[in-house]
Write an enzyme that holds these catalytic residues in place. Structure first.
Site, PDB file in Angstrom:
ATOM      1  N   HIS A 140      28.788   2.068 -12.391  1.00  0.00           N
ATOM      2  CA  HIS A 140      27.583   2.047 -11.570  1.00  0.00           C
ATOM      3  C   HIS A 140      27.722   3.023 -10.408  1.00  0.00           C
ATOM      4  O   HIS A 140      28.603   2.869  -9.558  1.00  0.00           O
ATOM      5  CB  HIS A 140      27.330   0.629 -11.038  1.00  0.00           C
ATOM      6  CG  HIS A 140      26.966  -0.346 -12.119  1.00  0.00           C
ATOM      7  ND1 HIS A 140      25.708  -0.893 -12.233  1.00  0.00           N
ATOM      8  CD2 HIS A 140      27.691  -0.855 -13.147  1.00  0.00           C
ATOM      9  CE1 HIS A 140      25.676  -1.707 -13.275  1.00  0.00           C
ATOM     10  NE2 HIS A 140      26.866  -1.701 -13.841  1.00  0.00           N
ATOM     11  N   CYS A 148      25.936   3.318  -7.915  1.00  0.00           N
ATOM     12  CA  CYS A 148      25.688   2.694  -6.615  1.00  0.00           C
ATOM     13  C   CYS A 148      26.977   2.154  -6.010  1.00  0.00           C
ATOM     14  O   CYS A 148      27.030   1.870  -4.804  1.00  0.00           O
ATOM     15  CB  CYS A 148      24.650   1.575  -6.747  1.00  0.00           C
ATOM     16  SG  CYS A 148      25.087   0.273  -7.911  1.00  0.00           S
ATOM     17  N   GLN A 187      22.772  -4.695 -15.283  1.00  0.00           N
ATOM     18  CA  GLN A 187      23.570  -4.751 -16.502  1.00  0.00           C
ATOM     19  C   GLN A 187      23.553  -6.136 -17.139  1.00  0.00           C
ATOM     20  O   GLN A 187      23.575  -6.263 -18.363  1.00  0.00           O
ATOM     21  CB  GLN A 187      25.009  -4.321 -16.197  1.00  0.00           C
ATOM     22  CG  GLN A 187      25.893  -4.224 -17.434  1.00  0.00           C
ATOM     23  CD  GLN A 187      27.253  -3.638 -17.125  1.00  0.00           C
ATOM     24  OE1 GLN A 187      27.366  -2.718 -16.327  1.00  0.00           O
ATOM     25  NE2 GLN A 187      28.292  -4.162 -17.749  1.00  0.00           N
ATOM     26  N   CYS A 214      19.809   1.779 -12.164  1.00  0.00           N
ATOM     27  CA  CYS A 214      19.934   0.569 -11.361  1.00  0.00           C
ATOM     28  C   CYS A 214      18.619   0.302 -10.638  1.00  0.00           C
ATOM     29  O   CYS A 214      18.104   1.170  -9.932  1.00  0.00           O
ATOM     30  CB  CYS A 214      21.064   0.733 -10.365  1.00  0.00           C
ATOM     31  SG  CYS A 214      21.137  -0.545  -9.091  1.00  0.00           S
ATOM     32  N   GLU A 215      18.062  -0.882 -10.819  1.00  0.00           N
ATOM     33  CA  GLU A 215      16.779  -1.184 -10.187  1.00  0.00           C
ATOM     34  C   GLU A 215      16.908  -1.442  -8.691  1.00  0.00           C
ATOM     35  O   GLU A 215      15.894  -1.478  -7.988  1.00  0.00           O
ATOM     36  CB  GLU A 215      16.129  -2.401 -10.863  1.00  0.00           C
ATOM     37  CG  GLU A 215      16.853  -3.709 -10.653  1.00  0.00           C
ATOM     38  CD  GLU A 215      16.130  -4.865 -11.329  1.00  0.00           C
ATOM     39  OE1 GLU A 215      16.249  -5.987 -10.817  1.00  0.00           O
ATOM     40  OE2 GLU A 215      15.478  -4.651 -12.361  1.00  0.00           O
ATOM     41  N   HIS A 216      18.119  -1.599  -8.189  1.00  0.00           N
ATOM     42  CA  HIS A 216      18.302  -1.867  -6.762  1.00  0.00           C
ATOM     43  C   HIS A 216      18.334  -0.597  -5.928  1.00  0.00           C
ATOM     44  O   HIS A 216      17.871  -0.589  -4.782  1.00  0.00           O
ATOM     45  CB  HIS A 216      19.597  -2.658  -6.537  1.00  0.00           C
ATOM     46  CG  HIS A 216      19.608  -3.980  -7.232  1.00  0.00           C
ATOM     47  ND1 HIS A 216      20.758  -4.544  -7.749  1.00  0.00           N
ATOM     48  CD2 HIS A 216      18.614  -4.846  -7.503  1.00  0.00           C
ATOM     49  CE1 HIS A 216      20.465  -5.712  -8.298  1.00  0.00           C
ATOM     50  NE2 HIS A 216      19.172  -5.911  -8.172  1.00  0.00           N
ATOM     51  N   HIS A 217      18.905   0.490  -6.503  1.00  0.00           N
ATOM     52  CA  HIS A 217      19.057   1.720  -5.728  1.00  0.00           C
ATOM     53  C   HIS A 217      18.450   2.942  -6.408  1.00  0.00           C
ATOM     54  O   HIS A 217      18.480   4.036  -5.841  1.00  0.00           O
ATOM     55  CB  HIS A 217      20.544   2.000  -5.455  1.00  0.00           C
ATOM     56  CG  HIS A 217      21.240   0.898  -4.733  1.00  0.00           C
ATOM     57  ND1 HIS A 217      21.975  -0.079  -5.385  1.00  0.00           N
ATOM     58  CD2 HIS A 217      21.301   0.594  -3.419  1.00  0.00           C
ATOM     59  CE1 HIS A 217      22.459  -0.935  -4.500  1.00  0.00           C
ATOM     60  NE2 HIS A 217      22.074  -0.550  -3.299  1.00  0.00           N
TER      61      HIS A 217
END
Length: 308
Positions: free
Chosen positions: A267, A269, A239, A198-201
């Protein structure tokens, strides 16, 4: 410029443009059965045909029997057709090139998600290891204790592996495994395992991918579908974008009449932080070409994917 670079450089919005609805026959315009949406082989031209297929009419283009489809602005289009031939799905480029920005010899400059890459991935290890060592210290740990002495280097190597898709090119993965074949029925490979970040977390998400396409005289080696998944999963991702990138890559590889991709992911996250919903799953899909405009073709694919 290779088509892999063209695809890799697309942002989410550019991918949306690349599969703009105006370039595909719409479901409310076309209403036909599955038997009317198959290709036939032309031994002289190598093109595929569709019996009695009406052509779509949109604000950008109008196609009738015997008239080529007009070129439109978005980054995808249909190849010109004649008679009742079914157009193949292809992508156009905007004429830009990554080689025009001073990185002509940069073998790592495959993807604009990274501003610039050094000549080899191994060259990243020292800086990454130092960053992990600082992170450990910021957490209050002692990076010099026995269990953590080699952790920064191990973590750096692991992260490079998790993101190895930045190195991989579609041409190398395909390795010529695109074959001329008089086959116009659906090809489906389902439940392909997928691991991504995940590029956010920067925590993992994982799941399975199912891919279907309707060939137009070209088929792809089955294992190459799984390798295409690896190219884009082994990156920092969301995704939704991953699903589109896989579909566009298959389109680039064999120019089929349509491509369908369904991704089901878990996910971390959402599982180990935040709302902590351990049983939640995220399902995304991308339908291109006949999978978008023909409900019966789409239903057949979804039935095959959901069957045990």
């Amino acid at each position: 410029m290779s088509f892999t670079r063209q695809l890799s450089e697309m942002s989410a919005s550019e991918l949306n443009d690349a599969i703009d609805d105006t370039n595909f026959p719409q479901a409310h315009i076309l209403s036909r059965g599955r038997n009317n949406s198959v290709c036939s082989t032309s031994s002289t031209s190598g093109t595929s045909s569709l019996a009695d297929r009406p052509q779509p009419q949109t604000e950008q283009s109008t196609a009738i029997a015997g008239t080529p489809v007009e070129e439109v602005a978005p980054a995808s289009t249909l190849v010109p057709v004649s008679g009742n031939q079914r157009p193949r799905l292809i992508l156009k480029t905007n004429g830009s090139s990554p080689d025009s920005d001073g990185h002509e010899k940069c073998t790592f400059h495959h993807d604009l998600e990274l501003d610039h890459k050094p000549p080899t991935r191994e060259a990243l290890l020292p800086d990454m290891a130092r960053s992990y060592r600082l992170l450990l210290g910021g957490l209050g740990e002692n990076p010099d204790r026995q269990g953590l002495i080699k952790t920064p280097e191990r973590a750096a190597k692991a992260m490079l592996y998790f993101t190895k898709g930045y190195d991989q090119s579609l041409e190398d993965v395909l390795n010529g495994a695109v074959f001329d074949e008089d086959h116009d029925e659906m090809v489906v490979v389902k439940d392909i395992e997928m691991f991504s970040m995940c590029e956010h977390h920067l925590v993992p998400f994982y799941g399975k991918v199912s891919i279907g396409y309707l060939p137009c005289n070209k088929i792809l080696g089955l294992s190459k579908l799984a390798r295409i998944v690896e190219i884009f999963a082994r990156r920092l991702q969301v995704q939704e974008r991953l699903t589109k990138q896989i579909a566009v890559a298959v389109t680039q590889a064999v120019q089929p009449a349509g491509v369908a991709v369904v991704v089901e992911g878990v996910h971390m996250c959402m599982v180990m932080r935040g709302v902590q919903k351990i049983n939640s799953k995220t399902v995304t899909s991308t339908m291109l070409g006949v999978f978008r405009d023909d409900p019966k073709t789409r239903e057949e694919f979804l039935n095959l994917v959901n069957s045990k």
